[in-house]
Scaffold this motif. Sequence first.
Motif, PDB file in Angstrom:
ATOM      1  N   ALA A  70       0.834  -1.202   0.000  1.00  0.00           N
ATOM      2  CA  ALA A  70       0.000   0.000   0.000  1.00  0.00           C
ATOM      3  C   ALA A  70       0.871   1.255   0.000  1.00  0.00           C
ATOM      4  O   ALA A  70       0.558   2.250  -0.674  1.00  0.00           O
ATOM      5  CB  ALA A  70      -0.936  -0.001   1.200  1.00  0.00           C
ATOM      6  N   ALA A  71       1.971   1.214   0.729  1.00  0.00           N
ATOM      7  CA  ALA A  71       2.866   2.373   0.794  1.00  0.00           C
ATOM      8  C   ALA A  71       3.518   2.662  -0.550  1.00  0.00           C
ATOM      9  O   ALA A  71       3.858   3.814  -0.849  1.00  0.00           O
ATOM     10  CB  ALA A  71       3.932   2.149   1.860  1.00  0.00           C
ATOM     11  N   LEU A  72       3.707   1.626  -1.385  1.00  0.00           N
ATOM     12  CA  LEU A  72       4.295   1.840  -2.707  1.00  0.00           C
ATOM     13  C   LEU A  72       3.342   2.598  -3.633  1.00  0.00           C
ATOM     14  O   LEU A  72       3.771   3.186  -4.622  1.00  0.00           O
ATOM     15  CB  LEU A  72       4.668   0.497  -3.347  1.00  0.00           C
ATOM     16  N   GLY A  73       2.062   2.564  -3.309  1.00  0.00           N
ATOM     17  CA  GLY A  73       1.089   3.299  -4.095  1.00  0.00           C
ATOM     18  C   GLY A  73       0.687   2.578  -5.360  1.00  0.00           C
ATOM     19  O   GLY A  73       1.184   1.505  -5.689  1.00  0.00           O
ATOM     20  N   THR A  74      -0.235   3.188  -6.089  1.00  0.00           N
ATOM     21  CA  THR A  74      -0.679   2.632  -7.360  1.00  0.00           C
ATOM     22  C   THR A  74       0.266   3.093  -8.461  1.00  0.00           C
ATOM     23  O   THR A  74       1.155   3.906  -8.227  1.00  0.00           O
ATOM     24  CB  THR A  74      -2.119   3.066  -7.657  1.00  0.00           C
ATOM     25  N   SER A  75       0.091   2.554  -9.656  1.00  0.00           N
ATOM     26  CA  SER A  75       1.052   2.866 -10.711  1.00  0.00           C
ATOM     27  C   SER A  75       0.389   3.393 -11.966  1.00  0.00           C
ATOM     28  O   SER A  75       0.720   4.473 -12.433  1.00  0.00           O
ATOM     29  CB  SER A  75       1.883   1.632 -11.061  1.00  0.00           C
ATOM     30  N   CYS A  76      -0.527   2.652 -12.543  1.00  0.00           N
ATOM     31  CA  CYS A  76      -1.152   3.085 -13.792  1.00  0.00           C
ATOM     32  C   CYS A  76      -1.711   4.492 -13.619  1.00  0.00           C
ATOM     33  O   CYS A  76      -2.405   4.770 -12.634  1.00  0.00           O
ATOM     34  CB  CYS A  76      -2.271   2.117 -14.165  1.00  0.00           C
ATOM     35  N   PRO A  77      -1.415   5.417 -14.535  1.00  0.00           N
ATOM     36  CA  PRO A  77      -1.917   6.791 -14.378  1.00  0.00           C
ATOM     37  C   PRO A  77      -3.415   6.872 -14.110  1.00  0.00           C
ATOM     38  O   PRO A  77      -3.857   7.703 -13.315  1.00  0.00           O
ATOM     39  CB  PRO A  77      -1.541   7.445 -15.710  1.00  0.00           C
ATOM     40  N   LEU A  88      -4.518   5.772   2.889  1.00  0.00           N
ATOM     41  CA  LEU A  88      -4.302   5.760   4.340  1.00  0.00           C
ATOM     42  C   LEU A  88      -4.706   4.377   4.833  1.00  0.00           C
ATOM     43  O   LEU A  88      -5.799   3.903   4.503  1.00  0.00           O
ATOM     44  CB  LEU A  88      -5.140   6.846   5.006  1.00  0.00           C
ATOM     45  N   VAL A  89      -3.852   3.737   5.623  1.00  0.00           N
ATOM     46  CA  VAL A  89      -4.114   2.375   6.092  1.00  0.00           C
ATOM     47  C   VAL A  89      -4.126   2.357   7.616  1.00  0.00           C
ATOM     48  O   VAL A  89      -3.134   2.743   8.258  1.00  0.00           O
ATOM     49  CB  VAL A  89      -3.049   1.387   5.580  1.00  0.00           C
ATOM     50  N   LEU A  90      -5.228   1.926   8.206  1.00  0.00           N
ATOM     51  CA  LEU A  90      -5.298   1.788   9.658  1.00  0.00           C
ATOM     52  C   LEU A  90      -4.425   0.623  10.082  1.00  0.00           C
ATOM     53  O   LEU A  90      -4.536  -0.480   9.535  1.00  0.00           O
ATOM     54  CB  LEU A  90      -6.748   1.563  10.104  1.00  0.00           C
ATOM     55  N   ALA A  94      -7.866   9.803  -0.638  1.00  0.00           N
ATOM     56  CA  ALA A  94      -9.053   9.409  -1.399  1.00  0.00           C
ATOM     57  C   ALA A  94      -9.463   7.986  -1.057  1.00  0.00           C
ATOM     58  O   ALA A  94     -10.609   7.603  -1.285  1.00  0.00           O
ATOM     59  CB  ALA A  94      -8.784   9.518  -2.893  1.00  0.00           C
ATOM     60  N   ILE A  95      -8.517   7.200  -0.530  1.00  0.00           N
ATOM     61  CA  ILE A  95      -8.769   5.804  -0.166  1.00  0.00           C
ATOM     62  C   ILE A  95      -8.315   5.596   1.276  1.00  0.00           C
ATOM     63  O   ILE A  95      -7.190   5.955   1.647  1.00  0.00           O
ATOM     64  CB  ILE A  95      -7.977   4.831  -1.076  1.00  0.00           C
ATOM     65  N   VAL A  96      -9.189   5.005   2.093  1.00  0.00           N
ATOM     66  CA  VAL A  96      -8.849   4.649   3.472  1.00  0.00           C
ATOM     67  C   VAL A  96      -9.137   3.157   3.649  1.00  0.00           C
ATOM     68  O   VAL A  96     -10.262   2.705   3.398  1.00  0.00           O
ATOM     69  CB  VAL A  96      -9.648   5.481   4.491  1.00  0.00           C
ATOM     70  N   VAL A 141      -9.222  -0.217   6.055  1.00  0.00           N
ATOM     71  CA  VAL A 141      -9.374  -0.652   7.442  1.00  0.00           C
ATOM     72  C   VAL A 141      -9.367  -2.172   7.462  1.00  0.00           C
ATOM     73  O   VAL A 141     -10.355  -2.811   7.060  1.00  0.00           O
ATOM     74  CB  VAL A 141     -10.676  -0.104   8.065  1.00  0.00           C
ATOM     75  N   PRO A 142      -8.261  -2.805   7.883  1.00  0.00           N
ATOM     76  CA  PRO A 142      -8.195  -4.271   7.908  1.00  0.00           C
ATOM     77  C   PRO A 142      -9.357  -4.877   8.676  1.00  0.00           C
ATOM     78  O   PRO A 142      -9.772  -4.366   9.721  1.00  0.00           O
ATOM     79  CB  PRO A 142      -6.858  -4.531   8.616  1.00  0.00           C
ATOM     80  N   GLY A 143      -9.877  -5.972   8.136  1.00  0.00           N
ATOM     81  CA  GLY A 143     -10.994  -6.664   8.756  1.00  0.00           C
ATOM     82  C   GLY A 143     -12.338  -6.061   8.445  1.00  0.00           C
ATOM     83  O   GLY A 143     -13.372  -6.687   8.690  1.00  0.00           O
ATOM     84  N   VAL A 144     -12.357  -4.843   7.900  1.00  0.00           N
ATOM     85  CA  VAL A 144     -13.612  -4.129   7.653  1.00  0.00           C
ATOM     86  C   VAL A 144     -13.805  -3.851   6.172  1.00  0.00           C
ATOM     87  O   VAL A 144     -14.810  -4.233   5.573  1.00  0.00           O
ATOM     88  CB  VAL A 144     -13.661  -2.814   8.461  1.00  0.00           C
ATOM     89  N   GLY A 145     -12.836  -3.182   5.522  1.00  0.00           N
ATOM     90  CA  GLY A 145     -12.969  -2.921   4.097  1.00  0.00           C
ATOM     91  C   GLY A 145     -12.337  -1.614   3.679  1.00  0.00           C
ATOM     92  O   GLY A 145     -11.449  -1.084   4.352  1.00  0.00           O
ATOM     93  N   MET A 146     -12.828  -1.071   2.592  1.00  0.00           N
ATOM     94  CA  MET A 146     -12.257   0.121   1.964  1.00  0.00           C
ATOM     95  C   MET A 146     -13.290   1.241   1.887  1.00  0.00           C
ATOM     96  O   MET A 146     -14.413   1.041   1.443  1.00  0.00           O
ATOM     97  CB  MET A 146     -11.763  -0.225   0.559  1.00  0.00           C
ATOM     98  N   PHE A 147     -12.872   2.440   2.298  1.00  0.00           N
ATOM     99  CA  PHE A 147     -13.664   3.655   2.168  1.00  0.00           C
ATOM    100  C   PHE A 147     -13.005   4.510   1.097  1.00  0.00           C
ATOM    101  O   PHE A 147     -11.792   4.727   1.127  1.00  0.00           O
ATOM    102  CB  PHE A 147     -13.706   4.418   3.490  1.00  0.00           C
ATOM    103  N   SER A 148     -13.804   5.005   0.162  1.00  0.00           N
ATOM    104  CA  SER A 148     -13.260   5.843  -0.904  1.00  0.00           C
ATOM    105  C   SER A 148     -14.096   7.107  -1.007  1.00  0.00           C
ATOM    106  O   SER A 148     -15.265   7.138  -0.609  1.00  0.00           O
ATOM    107  CB  SER A 148     -13.250   5.092  -2.238  1.00  0.00           C
ATOM    108  N   PHE A 149     -13.484   8.154  -1.573  1.00  0.00           N
ATOM    109  CA  PHE A 149     -14.123   9.472  -1.529  1.00  0.00           C
ATOM    110  C   PHE A 149     -13.941  10.209  -2.849  1.00  0.00           C
ATOM    111  O   PHE A 149     -12.963  10.018  -3.562  1.00  0.00           O
ATOM    112  CB  PHE A 149     -13.550  10.296  -0.373  1.00  0.00           C
TER     113      PHE A 149
END
Length: 681
Positions: free
Chosen positions: A281-288, A299-301, A348-350, A352-360
């Motif tokens: 996750a820290a490496l980030g995404t790649s495709c433009p 952001l990763v809890l 834009a992306i948060v 939360v392990p065990g719960v899921g992904m929040f996006s905005f």
Amino acid sequence: MTSATHAEVAALLERAHRIGSDPRNTNYAGGNTSAKATETDPVTGGEAELLWVKGSGGDLGTLTEAGLAVLRLDRVRALKDVYPGVEREDEMVSAFDYCLHGKGGAAPSIDTAMHALVEAAHVDHLHPDSGIALACAADGEKLTAECFGDKVAWVGWRRPGFQLGLDIAAVKEANPQAVGVILGGHGITAWGDTSEECERNALWMIRTAETFLEERGKAEPFGPVLPGREALDPEARRERAAALAPVIRGLASTDRPQVGHFTDAAHVLDFLSRAEHPRLAALGTSCPDHFLRTKVSPLVLDLPADAPLEEAVARLQELHEEYRDAYRAYYERHAIPGSPAMRGADPAIVLVPGVGMFSFGKDKQTARVAAEFYLNAVNVMRGAEAVSSYAPIDEAEKFRIEYWELEEAKLRRMPEPKALATRVALVTGAGSGIGKAIAHRLVAEGACVVVADLDTANAQAVAEDLGGPDKAVAVTVDVTSEEQIAEAFKAAALAFGGVDLVVNNAGISISKPLLETTARDWDLQHDIMARGSFLVSREAARVMRAQGLGGDIVYIASKNAVFAGPNNIAYSATKADQAHQVRLLAAELGEHGIRVNGVNPDGVVRGSGIFAAGWGAQRAATYGIEEEKLGEFYAQRTILKREVLPEHVANAVFALTGGDLTHTTGLHIPVDAGVAAAFLR
């Protein structure tokens, strides 16, 4: 614009729809397709060689001819002679405007050069997860050769633009046996002499890469399961997500308001349960296409899934500050004179392990698509890690894409947001009448709406009519039930991230003289409207305070809150109760930025669920007139002599919440066409 009956245009659109309908082939609004053919020049009568290519911002799955840019190929190819070099290649985009053929059509995208300069009648540029996995693998060039042999060539990372078009054209010319290329850090491009051949080649590349990754990949590319990060059971996930969503939305809206989306898709939960997810996750995404919508990293809890809620909230607040500091530092490391201003430092992306992904995003669709793109990124990481290691393009290149002047120009072309954009509303009694009209007005002004009603079918019909889940969702709510109200707000949190605007509209009307009014009548009237409004407002305040974004609560009261009419003791007393709730809550909630106001309608007959349910007949009998003339009767007793409709009440709600009355709270607006006896004093 040329005719859509041209055979190559028709084939191009059909191909785009087939390719774009399958998320394995490309992401939403990602990639582009093109066709080259000749058509009669309407000026000279001679043959003109044209390029039809998907324009800027379109989506393959829903592409129409209007979404195609049409250019004269001789003029585009002539740009090679005036190309000033890679340092000034952005200037070439404006040059495409001078290559257009005819009127109309879409704006040419940055990828136009790729399609024009490659010597093939049909070209597809796509972003499949399998292709990007190879493109983002540390040894992607070697793996590409192993996967495809000499039928697919490798082109190292280069930002999309004129030079990339030249590079791909040169690679194709040097490799006549090749049917396409893998673009390092980006995606794939395929070509063919016919539309069928181009589509066949593109799909062959995608499916061959999928098979290669599956057969060659290791079983657990994300590593072993991390203790404490396993997915909670579905109900526990929903409860935790609903509790966290308003908090996270508030954090993600620090710089500008956002609408939220939540998903607990299996691939996301698996990724977050594995040991390697923090590193990847820290490496980030790649495709433009990915990081333009997801930012460079999420952001990763970093807490166990079952950590106490208060601890999770406190840690999210700490991580949010760290994220903002890191994002500002990222911007400052790479910004140069002339770079666009930083657009905001919130994630834009948060995750939360065990719960899921929040996006905005700026609206529900943008937030949902951001989640889809991050899921694409997870699939890319999985594929790359399965056969190699994930190695996205470096941070400096990501910044060049994210803060590209061409992207900034695209943002400037976007229409101004509507008055209620990013706001989430919950309207009770929205399945019919006044509530339905309010829901329609709020959506028309840019809001997302939770349509709450006791009648499930009515609520669902209204939500569908409003545009479906990107605009509105339906919930079944008996406002006398604390449990159902709490569930409605949970549904709002999971659908849109929280609630900003609540309209207390649900109600019934019992019209009887005092001696005929039973205790049951009194209790039912007060339970639904006085108690129900209190319960809804209490839950609204809880969510709004968790968000920290302020908010609006509007009560649909009545002229009867201040006017003493006959045979109306239970209804009018309840409306007076609601009217005073407005004043009390305005005084209490103002310190949290929550404004509380009311609307006092009168005589809303047409389209009213209350009047249709018997209230109209009762009031007509009281006044000694025919029921069908009740609206006219009410109108004639007003100062303006105008009938009040549900839309007029909706207008008042918008006036209170649309942004002009930012310093108004504790107000009641009469919508009664002028009843002097109900003037507020």
